[in-house]
Design an enzyme around this catalytic site. Sequence first.
Site, PDB file in Angstrom:
ATOM      1  N   TYR A   1       0.816  -1.217   0.000  1.00  0.00           N
ATOM      2  CA  TYR A   1       0.000   0.000   0.000  1.00  0.00           C
ATOM      3  C   TYR A   1       0.855   1.275   0.000  1.00  0.00           C
ATOM      4  O   TYR A   1       0.381   2.328   0.436  1.00  0.00           O
ATOM      5  CB  TYR A   1      -0.934   0.002   1.213  1.00  0.00           C
TER       6      TYR A   1
ATOM      7  N   ASN B   1     -13.814  -3.195   3.944  1.00  0.00           N
ATOM      8  CA  ASN B   1     -14.655  -3.196   2.742  1.00  0.00           C
ATOM      9  C   ASN B   1     -14.473  -4.461   1.891  1.00  0.00           C
ATOM     10  O   ASN B   1     -14.804  -4.477   0.709  1.00  0.00           O
ATOM     11  CB  ASN B   1     -14.457  -1.913   1.929  1.00  0.00           C
TER      12      ASN B   1
ATOM     13  N   HIS C   1     -10.114  -6.019  -2.335  1.00  0.00           N
ATOM     14  CA  HIS C   1      -9.202  -5.093  -3.008  1.00  0.00           C
ATOM     15  C   HIS C   1      -9.195  -5.424  -4.488  1.00  0.00           C
ATOM     16  O   HIS C   1      -9.301  -6.606  -4.856  1.00  0.00           O
ATOM     17  CB  HIS C   1      -7.763  -5.247  -2.476  1.00  0.00           C
TER      18      HIS C   1
HETATM   19  P1  IDP Z   1      -9.820   1.154  -3.234  1.00  0.00           P
HETATM   20  O1  IDP Z   1      -9.590  -0.034  -2.341  1.00  0.00           O
HETATM   21  O2  IDP Z   1     -11.267   1.309  -3.587  1.00  0.00           O
HETATM   22  O3  IDP Z   1      -8.918   1.170  -4.445  1.00  0.00           O
HETATM   23  P2  IDP Z   1      -8.103   3.241  -2.144  1.00  0.00           P
HETATM   24  O4  IDP Z   1      -8.392   4.684  -2.222  1.00  0.00           O
HETATM   25  O5  IDP Z   1      -7.024   2.680  -3.012  1.00  0.00           O
HETATM   26  O6  IDP Z   1      -9.490   2.447  -2.379  1.00  0.00           O
HETATM   27  O7  IDP Z   1      -7.777   2.926  -0.627  1.00  0.00           O
HETATM   28  C1  IDP Z   1      -7.204   1.684  -0.247  1.00  0.00           C
HETATM   29  C2  IDP Z   1      -7.954   1.163   0.957  1.00  0.00           C
HETATM   30  O8  IDP Z   1      -7.721   2.057   2.048  1.00  0.00           O
HETATM   31  C3  IDP Z   1      -9.475   1.130   0.810  1.00  0.00           C
HETATM   32  O9  IDP Z   1      -9.940  -0.081   0.220  1.00  0.00           O
HETATM   33  C4  IDP Z   1      -9.952   1.268   2.225  1.00  0.00           C
HETATM   34  O10 IDP Z   1      -9.968   0.012   2.884  1.00  0.00           O
HETATM   35  C5  IDP Z   1      -8.887   2.145   2.854  1.00  0.00           C
HETATM   36  N1  IDP Z   1      -9.336   3.546   2.896  1.00  0.00           N
HETATM   37  C6  IDP Z   1      -9.467   4.390   1.853  1.00  0.00           C
HETATM   38  N2  IDP Z   1      -9.908   5.596   2.256  1.00  0.00           N
HETATM   39  C7  IDP Z   1     -10.055   5.503   3.595  1.00  0.00           C
HETATM   40  C8  IDP Z   1     -10.492   6.436   4.605  1.00  0.00           C
HETATM   41  O11 IDP Z   1     -10.823   7.599   4.336  1.00  0.00           O
HETATM   42  N3  IDP Z   1     -10.514   5.962   5.891  1.00  0.00           N
HETATM   43  C9  IDP Z   1     -10.157   4.678   6.212  1.00  0.00           C
HETATM   44  N4  IDP Z   1      -9.749   3.786   5.301  1.00  0.00           N
HETATM   45  C10 IDP Z   1      -9.704   4.185   4.002  1.00  0.00           C
HETATM   46 MG    MG Z   2      -6.849   1.395  -4.601  1.00  0.00          MG
END
Ligand code: IDP
Ligand code: MG
Length: 136
Positions: free
Chosen positions: A52, A115, A118
């Site tokens: 990450y 969520n 990935h």
């Molecule tokens: P994605 O998984 O939809 O590509 P990204 O922006 O790449 O989303 O973020 C990676 C992971 O970081 C997300 O899947 C989520 O679990 C976590 N994440 C993203 N934004 C937030 C936030 O604002 N608060 C807490 N966790 C977040």
């Molecule tokens: Mg992402």
Amino acid sequence: MSNIEQTLSIIKPDAVERNLEREIKEFFLHKGFKILKEKKIQIEKNEAEKFYKVHETKPFFNDLCSYLSSGPIVAMVLEKENAVLDNRELMGATNPKEADEGTIRKKYGISIDKNSIHGSDSVENAKIEIDFFFKD
Ligand code: IDP
Ligand code: MG
């Protein structure tokens, strides 16, 4: 013209813990993805930090890396036409509360951090992420 792509998918710890592995794979198979490779593993926090790295300046980076390394995950290489975008669409929005009906995150996501899934966000990152888990 066909545009067969591969993308990396990870069933995250919250979903593995709830035994959703098989149900989530069904989503992919039903949409025409082939699961070319898969492995269930638990990674170390320093490996999650590497995975990450693009998020290292974000306030949630530490929690995100602790979480991804907190339990078993299932990493998979998915293949189909337009796999990268189609997988993003099937996953749904990052925040399950904003995810559309019919998406994996709408159905299984608990919160923005838990969520459930990935998926690579570009063909270029898909290659890097597939290598991360599957380079021999
Ligand atoms: P994605 O998984 O939809 O590509 P990204 O922006 O790449 O989303 O973020 C990676 C992971 O970081 C997300 O899947 C989520 O679990 C976590 N994440 C993203 N934004 C937030 C936030 O604002 N608060 C807490 N966790 C977040
Ligand atoms: Mg992402």
